[in-house]
Design a protein around this motif. Structure first.
Motif, PDB file in Angstrom:
ATOM      1  N   ALA A 126       0.767  -1.262   0.117  1.00 11.32           N
ATOM      2  CA  ALA A 126      -0.129   0.052  -0.059  1.00 11.32           C
ATOM      3  C   ALA A 126       0.856   1.342  -0.134  1.00 11.32           C
ATOM      4  CB  ALA A 126      -0.852   0.145   1.290  1.00 11.32           C
ATOM      5  N   LEU A 127       2.056   1.347   0.768  1.00  6.62           N
ATOM      6  CA  LEU A 127       2.834   2.366   0.794  1.00  6.62           C
ATOM      7  C   LEU A 127       3.332   2.574  -0.442  1.00  6.62           C
ATOM      8  CD1 LEU A 127       4.140   4.630   2.771  1.00  6.62           C
ATOM      9  CD2 LEU A 127       6.020   3.220   3.175  1.00  6.62           C
ATOM     10  N   GLN A 128       3.894   1.555  -0.914  1.00  6.47           N
ATOM     11  CA  GLN A 128       4.748   1.579  -2.168  1.00  6.47           C
ATOM     12  C   GLN A 128       3.785   2.407  -3.336  1.00  6.47           C
ATOM     13  OE1 GLN A 128       6.210  -1.468  -4.663  1.00  6.47           O
ATOM     14  NE2 GLN A 128       8.359  -0.873  -4.219  1.00  6.47           N
ATOM     15  N   ALA A 129       2.717   1.903  -3.488  1.00 12.24           N
ATOM     16  CA  ALA A 129       1.934   2.089  -4.309  1.00 12.24           C
ATOM     17  C   ALA A 129       1.334   3.576  -4.325  1.00 12.24           C
ATOM     18  CB  ALA A 129       0.502   1.500  -4.524  1.00 12.24           C
ATOM     19  N   TYR A 130       1.101   4.034  -3.039  1.00 11.79           N
ATOM     20  CA  TYR A 130       0.880   5.275  -2.714  1.00 11.79           C
ATOM     21  C   TYR A 130       1.935   6.224  -2.953  1.00 11.79           C
ATOM     22  CZ  TYR A 130       0.113   9.511   0.230  1.00 11.79           C
ATOM     23  OH  TYR A 130       0.043  10.961   0.564  1.00 11.79           O
ATOM     24  N   SER A 131       3.159   6.010  -2.439  1.00  9.45           N
ATOM     25  CA  SER A 131       4.193   6.814  -2.806  1.00  9.45           C
ATOM     26  C   SER A 131       4.623   7.142  -4.251  1.00  9.45           C
ATOM     27  CB  SER A 131       5.509   6.065  -2.214  1.00  9.45           C
ATOM     28  OG  SER A 131       6.789   6.674  -2.386  1.00  9.45           O
ATOM     29  N   ILE A 132       4.406   5.740  -5.122  1.00  5.50           N
ATOM     30  CA  ILE A 132       4.620   6.139  -6.478  1.00  5.50           C
ATOM     31  C   ILE A 132       3.624   7.062  -7.115  1.00  5.50           C
ATOM     32  CG2 ILE A 132       4.515   4.740  -8.722  1.00  5.50           C
ATOM     33  CD1 ILE A 132       5.865   2.658  -7.329  1.00  5.50           C
ATOM     34  N   GLU A 133       2.262   6.986  -6.570  1.00 10.58           N
ATOM     35  CA  GLU A 133       1.349   7.556  -7.114  1.00 10.58           C
ATOM     36  C   GLU A 133       1.567   9.091  -6.675  1.00 10.58           C
ATOM     37  OE1 GLU A 133      -2.011  10.077  -7.333  1.00 10.58           O
ATOM     38  OE2 GLU A 133      -1.597   9.351  -5.421  1.00 10.58           O
ATOM     39  N   ARG A 134       2.025   9.488  -5.574  1.00 10.16           N
ATOM     40  CA  ARG A 134       2.192  10.759  -5.191  1.00 10.16           C
ATOM     41  C   ARG A 134       3.507  11.199  -5.567  1.00 10.16           C
ATOM     42  NH1 ARG A 134      -2.057  12.946  -4.071  1.00 10.16           N
ATOM     43  NH2 ARG A 134      -1.178  14.569  -3.484  1.00 10.16           N
ATOM     44  N   THR A 135       4.303  10.535  -5.911  1.00 14.99           N
ATOM     45  CA  THR A 135       5.675  11.129  -6.703  1.00 14.99           C
ATOM     46  C   THR A 135       5.351  11.589  -7.929  1.00 14.99           C
ATOM     47  OG1 THR A 135       7.072   9.615  -5.245  1.00 14.99           O
ATOM     48  CG2 THR A 135       7.938  10.532  -7.154  1.00 14.99           C
ATOM     49  N   GLN A 136       4.467  10.776  -8.886  1.00  6.76           N
ATOM     50  CA  GLN A 136       3.868  11.164 -10.198  1.00  6.76           C
ATOM     51  C   GLN A 136       2.968  12.278  -9.927  1.00  6.76           C
ATOM     52  OE1 GLN A 136       2.069   7.259 -10.963  1.00  6.76           O
ATOM     53  NE2 GLN A 136       3.797   6.861 -12.304  1.00  6.76           N
ATOM     54  N   HIS A 137       1.997  12.418  -8.977  1.00  8.03           N
ATOM     55  CA  HIS A 137       1.373  13.666  -8.933  1.00  8.03           C
ATOM     56  C   HIS A 137       2.186  15.037  -8.516  1.00  8.03           C
ATOM     57  CE1 HIS A 137      -2.177  16.033  -7.453  1.00  8.03           C
ATOM     58  NE2 HIS A 137      -1.572  16.611  -7.106  1.00  8.03           N
ATOM     59  N   THR A 138       3.212  14.705  -7.886  1.00  2.11           N
ATOM     60  CA  THR A 138       3.700  16.079  -7.490  1.00  2.11           C
ATOM     61  C   THR A 138       4.750  16.391  -8.396  1.00  2.11           C
ATOM     62  OG1 THR A 138       3.680  15.458  -5.133  1.00  2.11           O
ATOM     63  CG2 THR A 138       5.509  17.130  -5.721  1.00  2.11           C
ATOM     64  N   ALA A 139       5.260  15.303  -9.429  1.00  5.66           N
ATOM     65  CA  ALA A 139       6.004  15.568 -10.693  1.00  5.66           C
ATOM     66  C   ALA A 139       5.373  16.710 -11.439  1.00  5.66           C
ATOM     67  CB  ALA A 139       6.197  14.512 -11.226  1.00  5.66           C
ATOM     68  N   GLY A 140       4.064  16.748 -11.172  1.00  8.83           N
ATOM     69  CA  GLY A 140       3.297  17.805 -12.114  1.00  8.83           C
ATOM     70  C   GLY A 140       3.882  19.109 -12.050  1.00  8.83           C
ATOM     71  N   MET A 141       4.385  19.586 -10.685  1.00 10.18           N
ATOM     72  CA  MET A 141       4.899  20.829 -10.082  1.00 10.18           C
ATOM     73  C   MET A 141       5.956  21.138 -10.876  1.00 10.18           C
ATOM     74  SD  MET A 141       5.676  21.349  -6.275  1.00 10.18           S
ATOM     75  CE  MET A 141       7.539  21.661  -5.953  1.00 10.18           C
ATOM     76  N   PHE A 142       6.854  20.010 -11.283  1.00 13.40           N
ATOM     77  CA  PHE A 142       7.963  20.263 -11.933  1.00 13.40           C
ATOM     78  C   PHE A 142       7.706  20.297 -13.363  1.00 13.40           C
ATOM     79  CE2 PHE A 142       9.339  18.320  -7.839  1.00 13.40           C
ATOM     80  CZ  PHE A 142      10.061  19.136  -7.554  1.00 13.40           C
ATOM     81  N   GLU A 143       6.825  19.694 -13.835  1.00 11.96           N
ATOM     82  CA  GLU A 143       6.478  19.855 -15.344  1.00 11.96           C
ATOM     83  C   GLU A 143       5.834  21.379 -15.634  1.00 11.96           C
ATOM     84  OE1 GLU A 143       6.614  17.553 -17.923  1.00 11.96           O
ATOM     85  OE2 GLU A 143       7.975  16.598 -16.498  1.00 11.96           O
ATOM     86  N   ARG A 144       5.149  21.621 -14.796  1.00 12.21           N
ATOM     87  CA  ARG A 144       4.645  23.231 -14.914  1.00 12.21           C
ATOM     88  C   ARG A 144       5.738  24.041 -14.774  1.00 12.21           C
ATOM     89  NH1 ARG A 144       0.673  21.228 -11.395  1.00 12.21           N
ATOM     90  NH2 ARG A 144       1.488  22.083  -9.491  1.00 12.21           N
ATOM     91  N   ALA A 145       6.849  23.860 -14.165  1.00 12.54           N
ATOM     92  CA  ALA A 145       8.006  24.759 -14.190  1.00 12.54           C
ATOM     93  C   ALA A 145       8.945  24.613 -15.516  1.00 12.54           C
ATOM     94  CB  ALA A 145       8.920  24.372 -13.144  1.00 12.54           C
ATOM     95  N   LYS A 146       8.683  23.345 -16.143  1.00 12.55           N
ATOM     96  CA  LYS A 146       9.443  23.079 -17.468  1.00 12.55           C
ATOM     97  C   LYS A 146       8.422  24.012 -18.513  1.00 12.55           C
ATOM     98  CE  LYS A 146      11.411  18.576 -17.043  1.00 12.55           C
ATOM     99  NZ  LYS A 146      11.742  17.257 -17.595  1.00 12.55           N
ATOM    100  N   ALA A 147       7.093  23.758 -18.114  1.00 11.32           N
ATOM    101  CA  ALA A 147       6.040  24.504 -19.229  1.00 11.32           C
ATOM    102  C   ALA A 147       6.204  25.927 -19.218  1.00 11.32           C
ATOM    103  CB  ALA A 147       4.632  24.267 -18.998  1.00 11.32           C
ATOM    104  N   ARG A 148       6.594  26.640 -18.160  1.00  9.74           N
ATOM    105  CA  ARG A 148       7.147  28.049 -17.781  1.00  9.74           C
ATOM    106  C   ARG A 148       8.408  28.241 -18.598  1.00  9.74           C
ATOM    107  NH1 ARG A 148       5.292  27.415 -12.329  1.00  9.74           N
ATOM    108  NH2 ARG A 148       7.460  27.269 -11.740  1.00  9.74           N
ATOM    109  N   GLY A 149       9.117  27.394 -18.962  1.00  5.14           N
ATOM    110  CA  GLY A 149      10.447  27.533 -19.420  1.00  5.14           C
ATOM    111  C   GLY A 149      11.567  27.818 -18.275  1.00  5.14           C
TER     112      GLY A 149
END
Lengths: 197, 197
Positions: A126-149
């Motif tokens: 459960a923890l591993q699945a949760y952690s992978i899902e949250r890591t992917q979710h929070t990666a969106g923060m960095f993808e937005r920074a990429k999109a901003r250049g």
């Protein structure tokens, strides 16, 4: 869905009664907030929700899965995703808000869950699945920074997300949540420099 | 030092008999390697070393303290400090070697200890003290990079050390030690870019 388990089971999809699912989650959240990890059990949730234990297990394979579902909902409502407009602001906000979120009883629950996952196979899953899902979710923060250049295209958003949250985990697990503004600033600075163009 | 506790105690300094201290550590290391966390107890070490439990407690306040002492010695002998001559080489080597070190039974022992520290006050104290000491020790790797002129003077070595080891902790605690070369490369790249001039 019937609350008894004498009727033949339908498929999980068909059986998912929103009322009963919601009632179980509401009961689980109450118990989470009142009693923390020690008082949280499938039995206690079943009693509070007036649901059968098999009903709960049909949707959540273990106590850890149900607890992480409650935890995720609390986190989403109390700790919105940072969107300050800059990578530095977002990283600092993420770490600061997570440390603050954990300073309530949620930190105690989460560290107990991480502890249980070191000995219990279902909790580990459960923890591993949760952690992978949250890591992917929070990666969106960095993808937005990429999109901003703002962030280098070749810096890995998943690795950045994983590294940033790992730091928060270590603060939690070594009882260092208090007075972390200074060290969070220093870590934020390393991460920002490591990621920006 | 007498092995009985009927004689008056001398000061800890005077009482520290190298033979007995070494015998206890040797016994503790044997039990650590044979039986892992579950089989490790002050009682078992006392029996194996033919020492009194009070003698052990005079030097190590808890099972966690003794276990971390053994763990540190094993780590020092099996995992020398990286000194590749570049920050990138040192960070990659640190993470790769730590993951390899944990892939033996030491990883299981260490994760059990982190788990116990979430519920047991003495284990938490021992882990926090150990973690702070190791973070300071590993900060030396970053100080050497500064001395070489490779790392920014204003980047914080302690924060870098804490962040790097936090990442390794998260891999351990979420059962992701295997096949981590690719993600270690990505994290190394972020850290290096975050620290170099």
């Amino acid at each position: 869905m019937s609350t008894t388990d004498t009727q033949p089971r339908r498929s999980i999809g068909a059986a998912r009664n929103p009322d009963s699912h919601a009632a179980i989650l509401a009961a689980a959240e109450e118990i989470f907030c009142e009693s923390g990890y020690a008082g949280f059990s499938i039995e206690a949730v079943a009693r509070r929700a007036r649901a059968g234990k098999p009903t709960i297990y049909r949707w959540w394979p273990s106590k850890a899965h149900l607890l992480l579902d409650v935890y995720t909902r609390l986190k989403s409502s109390r700790m919105p995703d940072p969107d300050t407009g800059t990578l530095e602001g977002d990283i600092r906000s993420f770490l600061t808000e997570l440390v603050r979120f954990w300073s309530g009883n949620t930190g105690g629950v989460y560290k107990s869950l991480i502890a249980e996952a070191q000995a219990d196979h279902k909790a580990a899953e459960a923890l591993q699945a949760y952690s992978i899902e949250r890591t992917q979710h929070t990666a969106g923060m960095f993808e937005r920074a990429k999109a901003r250049g703002e962030m280098r295209a070749d810096a890995d958003s998943l690795a950045a997300s994983d590294l940033m949250s790992a730091y928060a985990w270590k603060l939690l697990l070594t009882d260092r949540l208090a007075d972390q503004a200074d060290i969070i600033d220093k870590v934020t600075s390393i991460l920002v420099r490591g990621l920006v163009k």
